[in-house]
Design an enzyme around this catalytic site. Sequence first.
Site, PDB file in Angstrom:
ATOM      1  N   CYS A  21      -4.106   0.778  -2.632  1.00 32.10           N
ATOM      2  CA  CYS A  21      -3.968  -0.482  -1.908  1.00 32.10           C
ATOM      3  C   CYS A  21      -2.892  -1.350  -2.544  1.00 32.10           C
ATOM      4  O   CYS A  21      -2.573  -1.216  -3.732  1.00 32.10           O
ATOM      5  CB  CYS A  21      -5.274  -1.272  -1.936  1.00 32.10           C
ATOM      6  SG  CYS A  21      -6.635  -0.508  -1.066  1.00 32.10           S
ATOM      7  N   CYS A  34     -10.505  -4.675  -0.254  1.00 35.70           N
ATOM      8  CA  CYS A  34     -11.622  -3.730  -0.398  1.00 35.70           C
ATOM      9  C   CYS A  34     -12.357  -3.996  -1.708  1.00 35.70           C
ATOM     10  O   CYS A  34     -11.860  -4.687  -2.617  1.00 35.70           O
ATOM     11  CB  CYS A  34     -11.116  -2.291  -0.329  1.00 35.70           C
ATOM     12  SG  CYS A  34     -10.311  -1.706  -1.829  1.00 35.70           S
ATOM     13  N   GLU A  93       0.283   5.175   0.754  1.00 42.52           N
ATOM     14  CA  GLU A  93      -0.679   6.156   1.268  1.00 42.52           C
ATOM     15  C   GLU A  93      -0.298   7.575   0.855  1.00 42.52           C
ATOM     16  O   GLU A  93       0.783   7.820   0.293  1.00 42.52           O
ATOM     17  CB  GLU A  93      -0.756   6.026   2.804  1.00 42.52           C
ATOM     18  CG  GLU A  93      -1.283   4.653   3.200  1.00 42.52           C
ATOM     19  CD  GLU A  93      -1.619   4.522   4.665  1.00 42.52           C
ATOM     20  OE1 GLU A  93      -1.164   5.354   5.480  1.00 42.52           O
ATOM     21  OE2 GLU A  93      -2.364   3.562   4.991  1.00 42.52           O
ATOM     22  N   ASN A 145       0.836  -1.200   0.000  1.00 41.17           N
ATOM     23  CA  ASN A 145       0.000   0.000   0.000  1.00 41.17           C
ATOM     24  C   ASN A 145       0.876   1.257   0.000  1.00 41.17           C
ATOM     25  O   ASN A 145       1.968   1.279   0.570  1.00 41.17           O
ATOM     26  CB  ASN A 145      -1.024  -0.008   1.134  1.00 41.17           C
ATOM     27  CG  ASN A 145      -0.469  -0.284   2.501  1.00 41.17           C
ATOM     28  OD1 ASN A 145       0.553  -0.942   2.653  1.00 41.17           O
ATOM     29  ND2 ASN A 145      -1.154   0.201   3.518  1.00 41.17           N
ATOM     30  N   GLU A 147      -2.957  -4.408  -3.477  1.00 41.63           N
ATOM     31  CA  GLU A 147      -3.421  -5.226  -4.599  1.00 41.63           C
ATOM     32  C   GLU A 147      -3.362  -4.443  -5.910  1.00 41.63           C
ATOM     33  O   GLU A 147      -2.926  -4.949  -6.937  1.00 41.63           O
ATOM     34  CB  GLU A 147      -4.869  -5.683  -4.365  1.00 41.63           C
ATOM     35  CG  GLU A 147      -5.059  -6.577  -3.151  1.00 41.63           C
ATOM     36  CD  GLU A 147      -5.378  -5.808  -1.879  1.00 41.63           C
ATOM     37  OE1 GLU A 147      -4.791  -4.723  -1.662  1.00 41.63           O
ATOM     38  OE2 GLU A 147      -6.197  -6.310  -1.089  1.00 41.63           O
ATOM     39  N   CYS A 194     -10.505  -3.075  -4.995  1.00 43.56           N
ATOM     40  CA  CYS A 194      -9.455  -4.028  -5.399  1.00 43.56           C
ATOM     41  C   CYS A 194     -10.067  -5.313  -5.954  1.00 43.56           C
ATOM     42  O   CYS A 194      -9.532  -5.894  -6.906  1.00 43.56           O
ATOM     43  CB  CYS A 194      -8.532  -4.334  -4.232  1.00 43.56           C
ATOM     44  SG  CYS A 194      -7.424  -2.947  -3.885  1.00 43.56           S
TER      45      CYS A 194
HETATM   46  N1  THU Z   1      -5.232  -1.722   2.323  1.00 45.40           N
HETATM   47  C1  THU Z   1      -4.635  -2.460   1.345  1.00 45.40           C
HETATM   48  O1  THU Z   1      -3.561  -2.090   0.827  1.00 45.40           O
HETATM   49  N2  THU Z   1      -5.230  -3.616   0.955  1.00 45.40           N
HETATM   50  C2  THU Z   1      -6.338  -4.129   1.525  1.00 45.40           C
HETATM   51  O2  THU Z   1      -6.787  -5.201   1.128  1.00 45.40           O
HETATM   52  C3  THU Z   1      -7.013  -3.417   2.609  1.00 45.40           C
HETATM   53  C4  THU Z   1      -6.501  -2.076   2.917  1.00 45.40           C
HETATM   54  C5  THU Z   1      -4.541  -0.516   2.808  1.00 45.40           C
HETATM   55  C6  THU Z   1      -5.133   0.793   2.409  1.00 45.40           C
HETATM   56  C7  THU Z   1      -4.596   1.704   3.515  1.00 45.40           C
HETATM   57  O3  THU Z   1      -3.286   2.103   3.192  1.00 45.40           O
HETATM   58  C8  THU Z   1      -4.518   0.805   4.730  1.00 45.40           C
HETATM   59  O4  THU Z   1      -4.537  -0.521   4.217  1.00 45.40           O
HETATM   60  C9  THU Z   1      -5.632   0.993   5.712  1.00 45.40           C
HETATM   61  O5  THU Z   1      -6.856   0.804   5.124  1.00 45.40           O
END
Ligand code: THU
Length: 130
Positions: free
Chosen positions: A53, A86, A44, A42, A55, A89
């Site tokens: 994310c 999510c 941010e 991920n 994925e 994704c």
């Molecule tokens: N996140 C992912 O990268 N993949 C997921 O399947 C769930 C959430 C990340 C997004 C954000 O940076 C952090 O997790 C909190 O939601």
Amino acid sequence: MDWEKLVAAAWQAREAAYAPYSNFAVGAALLAKDGRIFMGCNVENISYGLTNCAERVAIGAAVAAGAREFLAVAVVADTGVPISPCGACRQVLAEFGTPRVMLANRNEQLEFSLEDLLPRASSGILDRPE
Ligand code: THU
């Protein structure tokens, strides 16, 4: 299917996570039909909604390298129960196939089909007229 290798790649990918706002690091590893593995973490942003994310970062890396067909994805995080991707994704994974999904934490791995996680994508959302 060498899940051990794919899950290990996902944990390795997680090491690179940029998650200073949530402190929640996620790793993903995608197995392409040609045997290559692509990794994502991920990424941010201070404008939170711009976060990508793990994925979707893996999908982007793969497509940029010329891979468009995937057999499986592993997604890992240090959670109480295995992480669950999510909705966004799930749909991006469906765009490129990705029939098998392994979701893992440090002590449990749960396998799903993408159809379980996003029902009717191929017969509905992605069933475009020729
Ligand atoms: N996140 C992912 O990268 N993949 C997921 O399947 C769930 C959430 C990340 C997004 C954000 O940076 C952090 O997790 C909190 O939601």
